[in-house]
Design an enzyme around this catalytic site. Structure first.
Site, PDB file in Angstrom:
ATOM      1  N   GLU A  95       0.849  -1.201   0.000  1.00 53.59           N
ATOM      2  CA  GLU A  95       0.000   0.000   0.000  1.00 53.59           C
ATOM      3  C   GLU A  95       0.881   1.247   0.000  1.00 53.59           C
ATOM      4  O   GLU A  95       2.019   1.215   0.474  1.00 53.59           O
ATOM      5  CB  GLU A  95      -0.906  -0.055   1.248  1.00 53.59           C
ATOM      6  N   ASP A  96       0.367   2.331  -0.527  1.00 56.01           N
ATOM      7  CA  ASP A  96       1.153   3.559  -0.584  1.00 56.01           C
ATOM      8  C   ASP A  96       1.313   4.194   0.794  1.00 56.01           C
ATOM      9  O   ASP A  96       2.416   4.520   1.222  1.00 56.01           O
ATOM     10  CB  ASP A  96       0.544   4.568  -1.579  1.00 56.01           C
ATOM     11  N   ASP A  99      -3.092   6.062   6.790  1.00 58.70           N
ATOM     12  CA  ASP A  99      -3.472   7.317   7.437  1.00 58.70           C
ATOM     13  C   ASP A  99      -4.379   6.957   8.621  1.00 58.70           C
ATOM     14  O   ASP A  99      -3.900   6.658   9.711  1.00 58.70           O
ATOM     15  CB  ASP A  99      -4.157   8.186   6.379  1.00 58.70           C
ATOM     16  N   LYS A 127       1.555   7.184   8.468  1.00 60.28           N
ATOM     17  CA  LYS A 127       1.259   8.382   9.280  1.00 60.28           C
ATOM     18  C   LYS A 127       0.706   7.880  10.610  1.00 60.28           C
ATOM     19  O   LYS A 127      -0.505   7.722  10.776  1.00 60.28           O
ATOM     20  CB  LYS A 127       0.192   9.235   8.586  1.00 60.28           C
ATOM     21  N   PHE A 148      -0.024  16.268   4.072  1.00 60.59           N
ATOM     22  CA  PHE A 148      -0.479  15.560   2.880  1.00 60.59           C
ATOM     23  C   PHE A 148       0.677  15.474   1.891  1.00 60.59           C
ATOM     24  O   PHE A 148       1.279  16.482   1.542  1.00 60.59           O
ATOM     25  CB  PHE A 148      -1.677  16.288   2.252  1.00 60.59           C
ATOM     26  N   VAL A 149       0.986  14.261   1.451  1.00 55.58           N
ATOM     27  CA  VAL A 149       2.152  14.073   0.585  1.00 55.58           C
ATOM     28  C   VAL A 149       1.756  13.597  -0.806  1.00 55.58           C
ATOM     29  O   VAL A 149       0.709  12.949  -0.987  1.00 55.58           O
ATOM     30  CB  VAL A 149       3.168  13.087   1.215  1.00 55.58           C
ATOM     31  N   ASP A 155      -1.021  10.852  -5.219  1.00 56.48           N
ATOM     32  CA  ASP A 155      -1.562  11.970  -6.003  1.00 56.48           C
ATOM     33  C   ASP A 155      -2.232  13.034  -5.156  1.00 56.48           C
ATOM     34  O   ASP A 155      -2.578  12.817  -3.989  1.00 56.48           O
ATOM     35  CB  ASP A 155      -2.623  11.443  -6.978  1.00 56.48           C
ATOM     36  N   ARG A 161       1.554  12.051  -9.329  1.00 53.57           N
ATOM     37  CA  ARG A 161       1.921  10.646  -9.053  1.00 53.57           C
ATOM     38  C   ARG A 161       3.310  10.306  -9.579  1.00 53.57           C
ATOM     39  O   ARG A 161       3.992   9.440  -9.039  1.00 53.57           O
ATOM     40  CB  ARG A 161       0.926   9.688  -9.731  1.00 53.57           C
TER      41      ARG A 161
END
Ligand code: 5GP
Ligand code: MG
Length: 179
Positions: A95-96, A99, A127, A148-149, A155, A161
């Site tokens: 997973e990216d 959060d 995070k 927020f990255v 994205d 992206r």
């Protein structure tokens, strides 16, 4: 909107290499199936699987999490299922970013119901302070606090992206450069 680099391409490459060594060692004698979460994990996943020194199969799922582009509502749904059967398989979800933890809790529960032999999670970014549900990934690339990255697959409204680095977005200015 200013984008400020927090992880350079070189730092990412080094960290992905470390993760790949750890994962290769853990799955050395197993038949590994890596499942990426679209779209955000596509670049991390591509680099990670190429850095492994063991063979693996790859598949993808897609999750929809409802809300605006930067605030999740908590409602998650699977909009694309894995195509390779996972029953009895050693599965690693890639997973990216984690959060609130809601997306991965949902996905892990969903995949667990298919009885994989093992199920672990590798997240590029964690995070840690933002959880709404308890969730621990087994492998984490980078840990960060709030913010927020974008970049390296992540994205903002489908943009950024393809940046090779990860940037944090600073609101409040019209400057769109990467600094
Ligand atoms: P969670 O369900 O853990 O709150 O949300 C995880 C998902 O929200 C991620 O897979 C990603 O799509 C999105 N997300 C959370 N934080 C960020 C962020 O800082 N940047 C981007 N681009 N997406 C994020
Ligand atoms: Mg995602």
């Amino acid at each position: 909107m200013v984008r400020e680099i927090i992880y350079t391409a070189d730092e990412i490459k080094a960290r992905v290499g470390e993760l790949a060594r750890e994962i290769s060692a853990a799955y050395r004698d197993k038949d590994l199936l890596v499942i990426g979460v679209l779209k955000g994990a596509f670049i991390f996943m591509a680099d990670l699987v190429r850095a492994l020194d063991i063979p693996c199969q790859v598949d993808f799922v897609r999750l929809a999490s409802y809300g605006t582009s930067s605030v999740s509502s908590g409602r998650v749904a699977l909009t694309k299922e894995a195509e390779i059967p996972i029953t009895g398989r050693h599965v690693l979800i890639v997973e990216d970013i984690i959060d609130t933890g809601l997306s991965l809790s949902f996905l892990v529960n969903n995949l667990r119901s298919c009885n994989p032999a093992s199920l672990r999670v590798c997240a590029f970014i964690d995070k840690r302070t933002r959880r709404k549900v308890a969730f621990e990934a087994d492998y984490v690339g980078f840990s960060m606090d709030d913010g927020f990255v974008v970049g390296y697959g992540l994205d903002y409204d489908e943009r950024d992206r393809c940046l090779p680095c990860v940037c944090i977005i600073k609101e409040g200015t019209d400057d769109c450069s990467v600094q």
